[in-house]
Design an enzyme around this catalytic site. Structure first.
Site, PDB file in Angstrom:
ATOM      1  N   ASN A   1      -0.127  -7.895   6.891  1.00 30.52           N
ATOM      2  CA  ASN A   1      -1.144  -7.189   6.112  1.00 30.52           C
ATOM      3  C   ASN A   1      -1.469  -8.091   4.918  1.00 30.52           C
ATOM      4  O   ASN A   1      -0.690  -8.181   3.972  1.00 30.52           O
ATOM      5  CB  ASN A   1      -0.579  -5.840   5.654  1.00 30.52           C
ATOM      6  CG  ASN A   1      -1.597  -5.031   4.880  1.00 30.52           C
ATOM      7  OD1 ASN A   1      -2.724  -5.488   4.646  1.00 30.52           O
ATOM      8  ND2 ASN A   1      -1.210  -3.837   4.468  1.00 30.52           N
TER       9      ASN A   1
ATOM     10  N   ARG B   1      -3.325  -6.148  10.224  1.00 34.34           N
ATOM     11  CA  ARG B   1      -4.036  -4.976   9.732  1.00 34.34           C
ATOM     12  C   ARG B   1      -5.366  -5.445   9.150  1.00 34.34           C
ATOM     13  O   ARG B   1      -5.400  -6.355   8.307  1.00 34.34           O
ATOM     14  CB  ARG B   1      -3.221  -4.284   8.651  1.00 34.34           C
ATOM     15  CG  ARG B   1      -3.975  -3.102   8.092  1.00 34.34           C
ATOM     16  CD  ARG B   1      -3.417  -2.631   6.788  1.00 34.34           C
ATOM     17  NE  ARG B   1      -4.257  -1.578   6.264  1.00 34.34           N
ATOM     18  CZ  ARG B   1      -4.531  -1.407   4.979  1.00 34.34           C
ATOM     19  NH1 ARG B   1      -4.025  -2.236   4.092  1.00 34.34           N
ATOM     20  NH2 ARG B   1      -5.284  -0.427   4.587  1.00 34.34           N
TER      21      ARG B   1
ATOM     22  N   HIS C   1      -7.231   4.742   6.826  1.00 35.99           N
ATOM     23  CA  HIS C   1      -5.911   5.257   7.254  1.00 35.99           C
ATOM     24  C   HIS C   1      -5.869   5.621   8.735  1.00 35.99           C
ATOM     25  O   HIS C   1      -5.006   6.399   9.170  1.00 35.99           O
ATOM     26  CB  HIS C   1      -5.489   6.503   6.429  1.00 35.99           C
ATOM     27  CG  HIS C   1      -5.238   6.235   4.982  1.00 35.99           C
ATOM     28  ND1 HIS C   1      -5.652   7.088   3.979  1.00 35.99           N
ATOM     29  CD2 HIS C   1      -4.629   5.202   4.353  1.00 35.99           C
ATOM     30  CE1 HIS C   1      -5.304   6.589   2.808  1.00 35.99           C
ATOM     31  NE2 HIS C   1      -4.691   5.446   3.002  1.00 35.99           N
TER      32      HIS C   1
ATOM     33  N   ARG D   1      -7.639   6.670  -8.095  1.00 38.92           N
ATOM     34  CA  ARG D   1      -9.042   6.951  -7.738  1.00 38.92           C
ATOM     35  C   ARG D   1      -9.376   8.413  -8.004  1.00 38.92           C
ATOM     36  O   ARG D   1      -8.551   9.304  -7.780  1.00 38.92           O
ATOM     37  CB  ARG D   1      -9.295   6.644  -6.266  1.00 38.92           C
ATOM     38  CG  ARG D   1      -9.103   5.192  -5.902  1.00 38.92           C
ATOM     39  CD  ARG D   1      -9.674   4.914  -4.508  1.00 38.92           C
ATOM     40  NE  ARG D   1      -9.271   3.606  -4.044  1.00 38.92           N
ATOM     41  CZ  ARG D   1      -8.409   3.384  -3.045  1.00 38.92           C
ATOM     42  NH1 ARG D   1      -7.891   4.391  -2.373  1.00 38.92           N
ATOM     43  NH2 ARG D   1      -8.104   2.151  -2.702  1.00 38.92           N
TER      44      ARG D   1
ATOM     45  N   GLU E   1       2.774   2.946  10.125  1.00 36.33           N
ATOM     46  CA  GLU E   1       1.596   2.181  10.536  1.00 36.33           C
ATOM     47  C   GLU E   1       1.986   0.851  11.165  1.00 36.33           C
ATOM     48  O   GLU E   1       1.336   0.382  12.102  1.00 36.33           O
ATOM     49  CB  GLU E   1       0.689   1.942   9.314  1.00 36.33           C
ATOM     50  CG  GLU E   1      -0.002   3.214   8.867  1.00 36.33           C
ATOM     51  CD  GLU E   1      -0.495   3.170   7.425  1.00 36.33           C
ATOM     52  OE1 GLU E   1       0.358   3.300   6.514  1.00 36.33           O
ATOM     53  OE2 GLU E   1      -1.695   2.993   7.215  1.00 36.33           O
TER      54      GLU E   1
END
Ligand code: ADP
Length: 398
Positions: free
Chosen positions: A10, A89, A178, A239, A383
């Site tokens: 990633n 990813r 996601h 956020r 993941e």
């Protein structure tokens, strides 16, 4: 020894996260995190057999340097010859990628075309892919997209109510993120419930530093809370989630901030951090609230209330609810948040079982509702394993 281990990478703009997995068992044999890339004090941390080793990368503070150091560490532990594929990813696959793919020149070109949709992420992924292809040139590389799982969302759910030409010209629409986690969780939830995945209506809340929620019906995404970017939807660590678009011009007029500054404010300085003033980290905000910090309490209250509203909205997308699933660092651990959210959802018949709820933490997966209630459960996400399984499958290593 067979070459059936998978290296999962990633790559961010200043980091490379890597893990070597056995895709059958999920066992992680070695992991690494390179940080501060492109800065003079870059370094990489390896974890092997529960032991950590930090290596200086200042002489080669870039993606290639990090991946070369990883290759050396793999060789030192006799793992280099056992890697059968590399899974990458990739955040944004636009409308082009509806599933994981083996990376070739056409795929690289299309990931590049999606840079407009993810200007911070996709360039870093490309850097990482090129660097990894140079070092691991003899094995297949696979791209696994965060957006791919959401490509089944119907048009009425993904289209913004803005002039349609903007969608046609620029691809302005909701994409969601996601997706790899949702796909993993949908399979795991079906397995735990002993129900077929293709006849199951799930609302899944993935609550980590970034947070989103998805309606998954019969194994397919029907709606999700993130949009063109990860900013839309739930309140997150930093956020703001959903906000009146009029706030942009309001802030500009009141404070003189420009678009970039406002964007930074919404993405990096809002959410749990902005409201509490304490931290973006849920655990720390919770600790502050427990010692009487009112703004920290308010931040947690907003988090739970908005999540409950979104869960109700996602049941509309599916038409029914077989199980509500909590995952991600917050979803898997914050039992009081789960109880508060389920408290709001009594009208759907949901009722928490305090004992079960307290048990499902620290990696435990299972049901947290009482026997008369529709199901809510905790499922630990993975993941990396999903990326490893896709990679093994596409590389013919299953
Ligand atoms: P990422 O999105 O970076 O993968 P994670 O899924 O690891 O993040 O989630 C990180 C969040 O999980 C942080 O806000 C952290 O405080 C929260 N978290 C982790 N453990 C706990 C815990 N025991 N109780 C409450 N929150 C927790």
């Amino acid at each position: 020894m067979s070459n059936s281990l998978i290296l999962v990478l990633n790559c961010g703009s200043s980091s490379v996260k890597g893990a070597v997995l056995n895709h059958h068992t999920g066992e992680v044999l070695l992991s690494c995190l390179a940080e501060k890339l492109n800065l003079p004090d870059a370094y990489i941390t390896f974890k092997y057999n529960d032991e950590k080793e930090v290596q200086d990368l200042s002489h080669k503070p870039h993606h290639t340097g990090a991946i070369e150091a990883l290759m050396e560490a793999l060789a030192a532990h006799n793992l280099d010859q056992r890697i059968g594929a590399v899974g990458h990813r990739v955040v944004h696959g636009g409308e082009r990628f509806k599933e994981s793919v083996i990376i070739d020149d056409a795929v690289l070109h299309d990931i590049e075309k999606c840079i407009t949709l993810a200007p911070l992420h996709n360039p870093a992924h490309l850097l990482g892919i090129h660097a990894a292809q140079n070092v691991f040139h003899h094995i297949p590389h696979i791209a696994v997209f965060d957006t791919a799982f959401h490509q089944t969302i119907p048009e009425h759910a993904y289209t913004y109510a803005t002039p349609y030409e903007l969608y046609e010209q620029y691809g302005l629409r909701r994409y969601g993120m996601h997706g790899t986690s949702y796909r993993y969780i949908a399979g795991e939830a079906a397995r735990i419930l002993n129900r077929p995945e293709d006849n199951l209506s799930l609302v899944i809340a993935h609550l980590g530093n970034g947070a989103s929620i998805s309606a998954v019906l019969d194994g397919k995404s029907r709606d999700t809370s993130m949009g063109l970017t990860p900013l839309e939807g739930l309140m997150m660590g930093t956020r703001c989630g959903d906000i009146d678009p009029g706030v942009f011009s309001f802030l500009h007029e009141q404070t003189g901030m420009d678009v970039n500054q406002i964007n930074e404010l919404f993405n990096k300085k809002s959410g749990l951090l902005g409201v509490s003033g304490v931290s973006n980290d849920y655990r720390m905000v919770e600790e502050a609230a427990q010692t009487g910090n009112k703004r920290a309490r308010l931040a947690l209250d907003i988090f739970a209330y908005r999540l409950a509203k979104y869960i109700a909205a996602m049941t509309v997308a599916n038409g029914r609810l077989d199980a509500l699933v909590f995952t991600g660092g917050i979803g898997e651990n914050a039992k009081d948040m789960r109880a508060a959210v389920i408290g709001y959802l009594g009208f759907l018949g949901l009722q928490i079982d305090d004992h079960l709820n307290a048990e499902m933490r620290f990696g435990n997966s299972g049901i947290i509702t009482s026997s008369q209630s529709p199901l809510a459960m905790v499922v630990a996400t993975n993941e990396e394993l999903m990326i490893a399984q896709d990679s093994a499958h596409l590389a013919g290593l299953m």
